[in-house]
Design a protein around this motif. Structure first.
Motif, short mmCIF file in Angstrom:
data_model
loop_
_atom_site.label_atom_id
_atom_site.label_comp_id
_atom_site.label_asym_id
_atom_site.label_seq_id
_atom_site.Cartn_x
_atom_site.Cartn_y
_atom_site.Cartn_z
N UNK A 29 33.53 24.74 40.59
CA UNK A 29 32.73 24.97 41.78
C UNK A 29 31.66 25.99 41.41
N UNK A 30 30.44 25.67 41.75
CA UNK A 30 29.34 26.60 41.49
C UNK A 30 28.72 26.96 42.83
N UNK A 31 28.71 28.24 43.13
CA UNK A 31 28.12 28.76 44.35
C UNK A 31 26.85 29.51 43.95
N UNK A 32 25.73 29.14 44.55
CA UNK A 32 24.45 29.76 44.22
C UNK A 32 23.87 30.41 45.46
N UNK A 33 23.51 31.68 45.33
CA UNK A 33 22.88 32.43 46.41
C UNK A 33 21.49 32.81 45.93
N UNK A 34 20.48 32.39 46.69
CA UNK A 34 19.10 32.59 46.28
C UNK A 34 18.33 33.34 47.37
N UNK A 35 17.45 34.24 46.93
CA UNK A 35 16.54 34.87 47.88
C UNK A 35 15.11 34.67 47.39
N UNK A 36 14.16 34.96 48.24
CA UNK A 36 12.76 34.82 47.87
C UNK A 36 12.07 36.18 47.84
N UNK A 37 12.83 37.21 47.49
CA UNK A 37 12.32 38.56 47.44
C UNK A 37 11.43 38.80 46.24
N UNK A 38 11.28 40.08 45.90
CA UNK A 38 10.36 40.45 44.82
C UNK A 38 10.91 40.17 43.43
N UNK A 39 12.19 39.85 43.32
CA UNK A 39 12.77 39.56 42.02
C UNK A 39 13.01 40.81 41.19
N UNK A 40 13.42 40.61 39.95
CA UNK A 40 13.70 41.73 39.04
C UNK A 40 13.01 41.48 37.71
N UNK A 41 12.78 42.55 36.99
CA UNK A 41 12.20 42.42 35.66
C UNK A 41 13.21 41.79 34.72
N UNK A 42 12.73 41.24 33.63
CA UNK A 42 13.61 40.63 32.62
C UNK A 42 14.58 41.67 32.07
N UNK A 43 14.14 42.92 31.91
CA UNK A 43 15.02 43.99 31.41
C UNK A 43 16.16 44.27 32.37
N UNK A 44 15.85 44.30 33.66
CA UNK A 44 16.88 44.57 34.67
C UNK A 44 17.90 43.43 34.73
N UNK A 45 17.43 42.19 34.67
CA UNK A 45 18.32 41.03 34.68
C UNK A 45 19.22 41.07 33.44
N UNK A 46 18.63 41.37 32.30
CA UNK A 46 19.41 41.45 31.06
C UNK A 46 20.46 42.55 31.15
N UNK A 47 20.09 43.70 31.71
CA UNK A 47 21.03 44.83 31.86
C UNK A 47 22.21 44.43 32.74
N UNK A 48 21.93 43.79 33.86
CA UNK A 48 23.01 43.40 34.78
C UNK A 48 23.90 42.33 34.14
N UNK A 49 23.30 41.34 33.51
CA UNK A 49 24.10 40.29 32.87
C UNK A 49 24.92 40.84 31.71
N UNK A 50 24.40 41.86 31.01
CA UNK A 50 25.17 42.50 29.94
C UNK A 50 26.39 43.20 30.53
N UNK A 51 26.22 43.86 31.66
CA UNK A 51 27.35 44.50 32.35
C UNK A 51 28.37 43.45 32.76
#
Length: 80
Positions: A1-23
């Motif tokens: 089961x894949x649950x996807x939650x999407x928003x249309x906000x300002x998004x995040x920088x590639x560095x921030x996404x990488x940091x969170x996914x690393x965590x």
């Protein structure tokens, strides 16, 4: 089961996404984890619980692009 939650906000920088996914993947040293997880405690806690309960192949990941919003994807096994 894949649950996807999407928003249309300002998004995040590639560095921030990488940091969170690393965590979320656990690919950090204890010191890095201690310093950076404070801003992602809820996601890290949910992700850890999913992995403990269902296995390492399941959990949460983040996709985002500045100016285009953010997508949180949660993968769980299908139980009948």
């Amino acid at each position: 089961v894949i649950i996807t939650i999407t928003d249309n906000g300002k998004g995040m920088s590639a560095d921030e996404v990488e940091r969170i996914n690393r965590i979320l993947s656990g690919n950090q040293t204890n010191l890095e984890n201690e310093q950076n997880t404070r801003r992602s405690v809820g996601l890290a806690n949910i992700n850890n619980r999913i992995k403990l309960y269902y296995g390492m192949e399941y959990g949460i990941s983040i996709l985002s692009e500045e100016g285009s919003g953010t997508e949180v994807v949660m993968q769980l096994p299908l139980e009948e």
